[in-house]
Design a protein around this motif. Structure first.
Motif, mmCIF file in Angstrom:
data_model
loop_
_atom_site.group_PDB
_atom_site.id
_atom_site.type_symbol
_atom_site.label_atom_id
_atom_site.label_comp_id
_atom_site.label_asym_id
_atom_site.label_seq_id
_atom_site.Cartn_x
_atom_site.Cartn_y
_atom_site.Cartn_z
ATOM 1 N N LEU A 6 3.013 -10.977 -2.705
ATOM 2 C CA LEU A 6 2.038 -10.768 -1.632
ATOM 3 C C LEU A 6 2.219 -9.417 -0.945
ATOM 4 C CD1 LEU A 6 1.860 -14.270 0.106
ATOM 5 C CD2 LEU A 6 -0.010 -13.089 -1.061
ATOM 6 N N ALA A 7 3.420 -8.848 -1.041
ATOM 7 C CA ALA A 7 3.700 -7.610 -0.316
ATOM 8 C C ALA A 7 2.761 -6.478 -0.722
ATOM 9 C CB ALA A 7 5.155 -7.197 -0.541
ATOM 10 N N ARG A 8 2.476 -6.374 -2.017
ATOM 11 C CA ARG A 8 1.649 -5.262 -2.492
ATOM 12 C C ARG A 8 0.201 -5.338 -1.982
ATOM 13 N NH1 ARG A 8 4.463 -2.538 -6.659
ATOM 14 N NH2 ARG A 8 6.351 -3.651 -7.261
ATOM 15 N N PRO A 9 -0.494 -6.470 -2.158
ATOM 16 C CA PRO A 9 -1.864 -6.515 -1.631
ATOM 17 C C PRO A 9 -1.932 -6.405 -0.117
ATOM 18 C CG PRO A 9 -1.206 -8.672 -2.470
ATOM 19 C CD PRO A 9 -0.188 -7.684 -2.941
ATOM 20 N N VAL A 10 -0.990 -7.016 0.590
ATOM 21 C CA VAL A 10 -0.998 -6.922 2.057
ATOM 22 C C VAL A 10 -0.791 -5.478 2.493
ATOM 23 C CG1 VAL A 10 0.249 -7.573 4.153
ATOM 24 C CG2 VAL A 10 -0.287 -9.310 2.435
ATOM 25 N N ALA A 11 0.146 -4.776 1.847
ATOM 26 C CA ALA A 11 0.390 -3.368 2.182
ATOM 27 C C ALA A 11 -0.850 -2.516 1.914
ATOM 28 C CB ALA A 11 1.581 -2.847 1.392
ATOM 29 N N SER A 12 -1.535 -2.810 0.804
ATOM 30 C CA SER A 12 -2.749 -2.047 0.483
ATOM 31 C C SER A 12 -3.845 -2.285 1.517
ATOM 32 C CB SER A 12 -3.261 -2.431 -0.907
ATOM 33 O OG SER A 12 -2.385 -1.971 -1.913
ATOM 34 N N LEU A 13 -3.996 -3.529 1.962
ATOM 35 C CA LEU A 13 -5.016 -3.829 2.972
ATOM 36 C C LEU A 13 -4.688 -3.165 4.305
ATOM 37 C CD1 LEU A 13 -5.738 -7.598 2.228
ATOM 38 C CD2 LEU A 13 -7.299 -5.669 1.877
ATOM 39 N N ILE A 14 -3.411 -3.165 4.681
ATOM 40 C CA ILE A 14 -3.017 -2.498 5.930
ATOM 41 C C ILE A 14 -3.281 -0.996 5.837
ATOM 42 C CG2 ILE A 14 -1.050 -1.907 7.397
ATOM 43 C CD1 ILE A 14 0.132 -4.659 6.666
ATOM 44 N N ALA A 15 -2.919 -0.405 4.689
ATOM 45 C CA ALA A 15 -3.146 1.033 4.503
ATOM 46 C C ALA A 15 -4.633 1.359 4.534
ATOM 47 C CB ALA A 15 -2.534 1.489 3.186
ATOM 48 N N TYR A 16 -5.450 0.467 3.971
ATOM 49 C CA TYR A 16 -6.906 0.684 3.968
ATOM 50 C C TYR A 16 -7.473 0.611 5.384
ATOM 51 C CZ TYR A 16 -11.872 -0.156 3.066
ATOM 52 O OH TYR A 16 -13.254 -0.092 3.067
ATOM 53 N N ALA A 17 -6.993 -0.375 6.165
ATOM 54 C CA ALA A 17 -7.529 -0.580 7.508
ATOM 55 C C ALA A 17 -6.994 0.429 8.514
ATOM 56 C CB ALA A 17 -7.213 -1.995 7.982
ATOM 57 N N SER A 19 -3.400 3.092 8.162
ATOM 58 C CA SER A 19 -2.823 4.233 7.441
ATOM 59 C C SER A 19 -1.585 3.745 6.702
ATOM 60 C CB SER A 19 -2.423 5.355 8.409
ATOM 61 O OG SER A 19 -1.375 4.915 9.253
ATOM 62 N N TRP A 20 -1.109 4.543 5.750
ATOM 63 C CA TRP A 20 0.073 4.129 5.007
ATOM 64 C C TRP A 20 1.310 4.100 5.897
ATOM 65 C CZ3 TRP A 20 4.359 7.198 4.640
ATOM 66 C CH2 TRP A 20 4.212 8.563 4.902
ATOM 67 N N GLU A 21 1.319 4.952 6.948
ATOM 68 C CA GLU A 21 2.472 4.940 7.846
ATOM 69 C C GLU A 21 2.618 3.607 8.563
ATOM 70 O OE1 GLU A 21 0.117 7.276 7.853
ATOM 71 O OE2 GLU A 21 0.947 9.317 8.081
ATOM 72 N N MET A 22 1.465 2.948 8.853
ATOM 73 C CA MET A 22 1.510 1.692 9.573
ATOM 74 C C MET A 22 2.234 0.601 8.778
ATOM 75 S SD MET A 22 0.813 0.208 12.380
ATOM 76 C CE MET A 22 -0.251 1.465 13.118
ATOM 77 N N VAL A 23 2.189 0.680 7.451
ATOM 78 C CA VAL A 23 2.900 -0.294 6.612
ATOM 79 C C VAL A 23 4.384 -0.274 6.932
ATOM 80 C CG1 VAL A 23 3.488 -0.937 4.253
ATOM 81 C CG2 VAL A 23 1.189 -0.095 4.777
ATOM 82 N N PHE A 24 4.967 0.893 7.059
ATOM 83 C CA PHE A 24 6.391 1.020 7.336
ATOM 84 C C PHE A 24 6.714 0.622 8.774
ATOM 85 C CE2 PHE A 24 5.691 3.633 3.646
ATOM 86 C CZ PHE A 24 6.806 3.384 2.869
ATOM 87 N N ARG A 25 5.821 0.954 9.712
ATOM 88 C CA ARG A 25 6.063 0.580 11.107
ATOM 89 C C ARG A 25 6.041 -0.933 11.279
ATOM 90 N NH1 ARG A 25 1.753 5.163 13.012
ATOM 91 N NH2 ARG A 25 3.124 6.982 12.722
#
Length: 262
Positions: A6-17, A19-25
């Motif tokens: 699940l980590a990969r699709p969730v990270a992609s959705l967060i980055a889409y909504a 930014s990619w930085e928000m995934v790490f935060r």
């Protein structure tokens, strides 16, 4: 396994909504929250004094050197997890490039397809309980290699190519979850006093394989394209499958001598 998938699709959705930085935060905040929660709810345990740190690591080195079951299961799943990481590192690159040109949200939806593979875990456990661990291990390694070979083909029809990649994702994730359970069952059937060390070595080795798979997949895709990357990924479980066929151990659950492991 469900969390990993699940980590990969969730990270992609967060980055889409966002930014990619928000995934790490958000990941950092979740980890801090997890530390606090576990500190509050886990029962306190004071084990009897045992090995010191140096002796503990020395015993793990001896386990890795002498325990045949650990060696085999670690090699099998390191190859399998390397292929898994290989596929999930390079596939988003393929999906984002022309002619498919999917955005982050579409790639996230595609990644959700593979989550269904987690249902294989209880199936693999039941088959192993019936004494079928060895043939099932060879079968899942062969299936993983086969679907990755199929996934190396590309088609002018975009829907057909997406359907093929989706099928590869489902079967590959199915095989990864099954092989993980088969490996842990074999290790947990050994000396109970060694379980934590055996599992720690097992997971460290196969996650190292996954890290190498991600790095190698990205490099091969960048330099040689999708087909070479996919076929290289297929070779990993293929080699592990051949290794499993030539193994001469009588059983995955036969405990080896514990004297060098202690």
């Amino acid at each position: 396994m469900l969390g990993i998938m699940l980590a990969r699709p969730v990270a992609s959705l967060i980055a889409y909504a966002t930014s990619w930085e928000m995934v790490f935060r958000l990941s950092s905040l979740l980890m801090v929250g997890l530390v606090v929660m576990l500190n509050l709810v886990l029962p306190r345990r004071l084990p009897e004094p045992g090995l010191c740190a140096a002796a503990l690591f020395h015993s793990m080195a001896l386990l890795l050197r002498h325990n045949r079951v650990l060696q085999r299961k670690a090699v099998y799943h390191a190859c399998m997890f390397a292929a898994f990481s290989f596929f999930w590192t390079t596939t988003p690159l393929l999906l984002a490039s022309a002619p498919l040109a999917l955005d982050q949200a579409d790639i996230a939806l595609f990644a959700l397809v593979g989550v269904s593979g987690v249902v294989s875990a209880p199936i693999a456990g039941r088959l192993a309980d019936q004494g079928l661990s060895r043939p099932v291990t060879a079968a899942v390694l062969a299936i993983a290699a086969g679907v990755l070979v199929l996934g190396s083909f590309t088609f002018a029809n975009q829907r057909l190519e997406l359907a093929l990649l989706g099928g590869v994702a489902i079967f590959l994730d199915f095989c990864v979850a099954a092989n993980l359970v088969l490996g842990q069952r074999a290790l947990f059937s050994l000396d109970a006093a060694l379980r934590s060390r055996l599992n720690g070595l097992y997971m460290s080795i196969f996650f190292a394989g996954g890290a190498l798979g991600s790095a190698g997949g990205a490099w091969l895709y960048n330099h040689y394209g999708w087909q070479v990357a996919a076929l290289s990924a297929a070779a990993l479980p293929g080699v592990a499958m051949l290794y499993s066929l030539f193994d001469t151990q009588p059983s995955d659950t036969t405990p080896p001598s514990t004297s060098p492991q202690r």
